[in-house]
Design a protein around this motif. Structure first.
Motif, PDB file in Angstrom:
ATOM      1  N   TYR A 194       0.804  -1.220   0.000  1.00  0.00           N
ATOM      2  CA  TYR A 194       0.000   0.000   0.000  1.00  0.00           C
ATOM      3  C   TYR A 194       0.838   1.271   0.000  1.00  0.00           C
ATOM      4  O   TYR A 194       0.285   2.375  -0.069  1.00  0.00           O
ATOM      5  CB  TYR A 194      -0.977   0.002   1.181  1.00  0.00           C
ATOM      6  N   THR A 195       2.152   1.157   0.078  1.00  0.00           N
ATOM      7  CA  THR A 195       3.010   2.356   0.055  1.00  0.00           C
ATOM      8  C   THR A 195       3.986   2.358  -1.116  1.00  0.00           C
ATOM      9  O   THR A 195       4.782   3.285  -1.241  1.00  0.00           O
ATOM     10  CB  THR A 195       3.832   2.460   1.355  1.00  0.00           C
ATOM     11  N   VAL A 196       3.940   1.322  -1.965  1.00  0.00           N
ATOM     12  CA  VAL A 196       4.831   1.260  -3.126  1.00  0.00           C
ATOM     13  C   VAL A 196       4.000   0.900  -4.351  1.00  0.00           C
ATOM     14  O   VAL A 196       3.284  -0.107  -4.360  1.00  0.00           O
ATOM     15  CB  VAL A 196       5.956   0.226  -2.929  1.00  0.00           C
ATOM     16  N   SER A 197       4.098   1.708  -5.384  1.00  0.00           N
ATOM     17  CA  SER A 197       3.299   1.530  -6.597  1.00  0.00           C
ATOM     18  C   SER A 197       3.923   0.506  -7.536  1.00  0.00           C
ATOM     19  O   SER A 197       5.024   0.001  -7.304  1.00  0.00           O
ATOM     20  CB  SER A 197       3.118   2.876  -7.301  1.00  0.00           C
ATOM     21  N   ASP A 198       3.225   0.219  -8.623  1.00  0.00           N
ATOM     22  CA  ASP A 198       3.627  -0.857  -9.518  1.00  0.00           C
ATOM     23  C   ASP A 198       4.982  -0.632 -10.171  1.00  0.00           C
ATOM     24  O   ASP A 198       5.794  -1.568 -10.275  1.00  0.00           O
ATOM     25  CB  ASP A 198       2.574  -1.056 -10.606  1.00  0.00           C
ATOM     26  N   ALA A 199       5.253   0.571 -10.647  1.00  0.00           N
ATOM     27  CA  ALA A 199       6.476   0.815 -11.429  1.00  0.00           C
ATOM     28  C   ALA A 199       7.749   0.495 -10.635  1.00  0.00           C
ATOM     29  O   ALA A 199       8.605  -0.252 -11.131  1.00  0.00           O
ATOM     30  CB  ALA A 199       6.495   2.247 -11.952  1.00  0.00           C
ATOM     31  N   PRO A 200       7.928   1.019  -9.420  1.00  0.00           N
ATOM     32  CA  PRO A 200       9.138   0.656  -8.672  1.00  0.00           C
ATOM     33  C   PRO A 200       9.184  -0.825  -8.296  1.00  0.00           C
ATOM     34  O   PRO A 200      10.262  -1.426  -8.261  1.00  0.00           O
ATOM     35  CB  PRO A 200       9.101   1.548  -7.429  1.00  0.00           C
ATOM     36  N   LEU A 201       8.034  -1.440  -8.049  1.00  0.00           N
ATOM     37  CA  LEU A 201       8.028  -2.862  -7.718  1.00  0.00           C
ATOM     38  C   LEU A 201       8.506  -3.698  -8.905  1.00  0.00           C
ATOM     39  O   LEU A 201       9.284  -4.643  -8.742  1.00  0.00           O
ATOM     40  CB  LEU A 201       6.633  -3.307  -7.285  1.00  0.00           C
ATOM     41  N   ILE A 219       3.657  -7.691   4.220  1.00  0.00           N
ATOM     42  CA  ILE A 219       2.558  -8.132   3.354  1.00  0.00           C
ATOM     43  C   ILE A 219       1.487  -8.792   4.219  1.00  0.00           C
ATOM     44  O   ILE A 219       1.801  -9.579   5.122  1.00  0.00           O
ATOM     45  CB  ILE A 219       3.050  -9.137   2.288  1.00  0.00           C
ATOM     46  N   HIS A 220       0.223  -8.477   3.931  1.00  0.00           N
ATOM     47  CA  HIS A 220      -0.915  -9.069   4.634  1.00  0.00           C
ATOM     48  C   HIS A 220      -0.717  -8.961   6.144  1.00  0.00           C
ATOM     49  O   HIS A 220      -0.909  -9.933   6.882  1.00  0.00           O
ATOM     50  CB  HIS A 220      -1.096 -10.536   4.233  1.00  0.00           C
ATOM     51  N   GLU A 221      -0.381  -7.762   6.611  1.00  0.00           N
ATOM     52  CA  GLU A 221      -0.147  -7.587   8.043  1.00  0.00           C
ATOM     53  C   GLU A 221      -1.447  -7.483   8.820  1.00  0.00           C
ATOM     54  O   GLU A 221      -1.545  -7.971   9.947  1.00  0.00           O
ATOM     55  CB  GLU A 221       0.713  -6.345   8.294  1.00  0.00           C
ATOM     56  N   THR A 222      -2.448  -6.822   8.230  1.00  0.00           N
ATOM     57  CA  THR A 222      -3.720  -6.631   8.921  1.00  0.00           C
ATOM     58  C   THR A 222      -4.883  -6.888   7.958  1.00  0.00           C
ATOM     59  O   THR A 222      -4.739  -6.777   6.739  1.00  0.00           O
ATOM     60  CB  THR A 222      -3.868  -5.202   9.466  1.00  0.00           C
ATOM     61  N   THR A 230      -7.950  -4.784  -1.700  1.00  0.00           N
ATOM     62  CA  THR A 230      -8.914  -5.464  -2.565  1.00  0.00           C
ATOM     63  C   THR A 230      -9.883  -4.459  -3.178  1.00  0.00           C
ATOM     64  O   THR A 230     -10.216  -4.544  -4.373  1.00  0.00           O
ATOM     65  CB  THR A 230      -9.673  -6.533  -1.768  1.00  0.00           C
ATOM     66  N   ALA A 231     -10.328  -3.495  -2.377  1.00  0.00           N
ATOM     67  CA  ALA A 231     -11.221  -2.461  -2.902  1.00  0.00           C
ATOM     68  C   ALA A 231     -10.513  -1.578  -3.933  1.00  0.00           C
ATOM     69  O   ALA A 231     -11.105  -1.155  -4.925  1.00  0.00           O
ATOM     70  CB  ALA A 231     -11.750  -1.604  -1.743  1.00  0.00           C
ATOM     71  N   ARG A 232      -9.233  -1.329  -3.730  1.00  0.00           N
ATOM     72  CA  ARG A 232      -8.482  -0.423  -4.604  1.00  0.00           C
ATOM     73  C   ARG A 232      -8.033  -1.092  -5.902  1.00  0.00           C
ATOM     74  O   ARG A 232      -8.111  -0.508  -6.977  1.00  0.00           O
ATOM     75  CB  ARG A 232      -7.265   0.100  -3.842  1.00  0.00           C
ATOM     76  N   VAL A 235      -7.950  -7.069  -6.320  1.00  0.00           N
ATOM     77  CA  VAL A 235      -7.352  -8.347  -5.908  1.00  0.00           C
ATOM     78  C   VAL A 235      -6.661  -8.146  -4.567  1.00  0.00           C
ATOM     79  O   VAL A 235      -6.326  -7.028  -4.181  1.00  0.00           O
ATOM     80  CB  VAL A 235      -6.323  -8.867  -6.940  1.00  0.00           C
ATOM     81  N   ARG A 236      -6.408  -9.247  -3.866  1.00  0.00           N
ATOM     82  CA  ARG A 236      -5.678  -9.180  -2.617  1.00  0.00           C
ATOM     83  C   ARG A 236      -4.198  -8.890  -2.886  1.00  0.00           C
ATOM     84  O   ARG A 236      -3.704  -9.130  -4.001  1.00  0.00           O
ATOM     85  CB  ARG A 236      -5.854 -10.497  -1.844  1.00  0.00           C
ATOM     86  N   PRO A 237      -3.479  -8.343  -1.898  1.00  0.00           N
ATOM     87  CA  PRO A 237      -2.094  -7.925  -2.152  1.00  0.00           C
ATOM     88  C   PRO A 237      -1.193  -9.011  -2.729  1.00  0.00           C
ATOM     89  O   PRO A 237      -0.416  -8.747  -3.651  1.00  0.00           O
ATOM     90  CB  PRO A 237      -1.604  -7.471  -0.770  1.00  0.00           C
ATOM     91  N   LEU A 238      -1.276 -10.228  -2.206  1.00  0.00           N
ATOM     92  CA  LEU A 238      -0.406 -11.284  -2.721  1.00  0.00           C
ATOM     93  C   LEU A 238      -0.648 -11.537  -4.200  1.00  0.00           C
ATOM     94  O   LEU A 238       0.300 -11.754  -4.970  1.00  0.00           O
ATOM     95  CB  LEU A 238      -0.619 -12.574  -1.934  1.00  0.00           C
TER      96      LEU A 238
END
Length: 445
Positions: A194-201, A219-222, A230-232, A235-238
């Protein structure tokens, strides 16, 4: 008789490899920073002559513990605003303090305090994630502790970097400058999905493959994090990370309290490592990592403390005990996560996650002499029927007497050999006064 630099003899040696083995009255033979031999003490004394021979007849020798996830400079925020809801704690206390104080001097003194605490608790290697990583690298090198330096990446500007591209560029420069340092290894450390966007990843995936470096990420801390993602993204983060190519043996997934069965299967098939931080998860009410299910699926699970702001200590003995007890309580199975598994999670499993298992994590010939000695003859420890069980369920970090990294003694008879404790106390007192005053002002505003 062969001449060597040193020998360390102990009542028990617990090598971790092979699993669940305890060696009575054995000796480690050390030469040029590595374990040359491991054999019964009587035989060692016949075969080798050492410049020094340390005899620890009431101790257990174990591999140096590996703290697979922490934020070492945050020791300066230990106990600041405890027992508050997560967002109140972050937004009104931790983030304002970091915004005001995080700079090289903060990172230096916080890392030094962390190194002192970890060595006194038997930890010989830590995997870090924080700003100004070059300062933490410098402290680790000066102290002599082994460190995996997280090259942090986040979308937001800080005093250290302005954007994702600058974080990555500065991280690569640190890696190149220190890559010949035997005490240092490196991980890319994107903070969280939630703090790093697709391009740098995507760029980090390419670089990790090119440089063969781990990627270390919360990842999946809370449940809130997963639901929001998922709303954003739909899909789920993983699943999002896997779609970006960020999975597999390079990934160290931290916390992982929110997992579905299909995700556990994916982690096992991909070879992803999980780092369990039980005490931090409990304190912040984040949830429970399904450790037993992960282990049964074949996932490599290591242990970390997280930072002291969300845990209050860097005590790997505490994490081992909590991990073992929590796994039993969550699973309803008293045989879940036995003592020898907890010890392996805090040693060899951490080394595997960091890509360092050829050098550290167990007491076998050829590996670096990263060793922790634990005094096992206190009244509170008697009697001793099973030394491995005692390490997890009875012993504490205060029983660590000696620590060696690459054969160099960094703690001897509870005394640090490379850190001026009086000067460190003085430095921390100054920070305590400044941070407390600023926190009171922030709350008043």
């Amino acid at each position: 008789m062969k001449h060597v630099e040193k020998m360390i003899s102990a009542r028990w040696i617990i090598p971790v490899e092979p699993d669940n083995q305890v060696l009575d009255h054995h000796t480690l033979v050390i030469h040029e920073g590595r374990i040359l031999d491991r054999l019964p003490t009587a035989e060692a004394e016949r075969r080798y002559q050492a410049d020094s021979h340390r005899r620890l007849d009431r101790h257990a020798l174990i591999p140096g513990l590996i703290n697979a996830h922490t934020h070492s400079p945050m020791t300066l925020l230990r106990g600041l605003a405890d027992d508050l809801p997560l967002m109140d704690w972050l937004q009104n206390h931790i983030w304002p303090a970091e915004g005001r104080f995080v700079a090289e001097d903060f990172v230096h003194d916080g890392s030094l305090l962390a190194a002192a605490e970890m060595l006194r608790g038997g930890t010989t290697c830590f995997n870090d994630m924080y700003f100004f990583p070059e300062t933490t690298a410098l402290v680790a090198s000066q102290v002599g502790i082994r460190a995996a330096i997280g090259l942090i990446v986040i979308d937001f500007p800080s005093r250290w970097a302005a954007n994702g591209d600058e974080y990555i560029a500065k991280g690569l420069e640190i890696h190149d400058r220190h890559k010949g340092n035997a005490l240092l290894s490196f991980c890319f450390a994107p903070h969280a999905p939630y703090t790093v966007s697709d391009a740098p990843l995507k760029r980090l995936v390419t670089l990790a493959n090119q440089l063969d470096l781990p990627i270390h990420m919360h990842i999946h801390e809370t449940a809130h994090e997963v639901n929001e993602a998922t709303a954003r993204f739909g899909v789920r983060p993983l699943e999002r990370l896997a779609g970006l190519g960020l999975s597999g043996h390079h990934l160290m997934a931290i916390h992982m309290t929110q997992l579905q069965p299909a995700e556990i299967t994916h982690l096992a098939q991909a070879g992803t490592h999980v780092v369990h931080c039980p005490e931090s998860n409990l304190k912040l009410a984040s949830g429970f990592c399904p450790v037993q299910t992960l282990l049964e699926a074949g996932v490599n699970v290591a242990l970390g403390t997280d930072g002291t702001a969300s845990n209050n200590d860097l005590d790997m003995f505490g994490e081992m005990r909590t991990a073992a007890l929590l796994a039993k309580g969550v699973s309803g199975n008293a045989a879940a996560l036995p003592a020898h598994t907890a010890l392996r999670m805090a040693t060899l499993n951490g080394a595997r996650a960091l890509g360092l298992a050829d050098d550290i994590g167990s007491l076998v010939p050829g590996k670096q002499a990263d060793i922790t000695a634990v005094f096992m003859d206190d009244l509170e420890c008697r009697p001793v029927y099973d030394p491995v069980s005692h390490l997890i369920y009875t012993c504490g970090r205060h029983q660590v007497s000696d620590v060696w990294v690459a054969g160099r003694p960094l703690l001897r008879d509870r005394q640090l050999t490379t850190i001026d404790e009086a000067d460190l106390h003085r430095r921390i007192g100054i920070w305590q006064e400044k941070i407390a005053r600023a926190d009171h002002q922030t709350v008043a505003e």
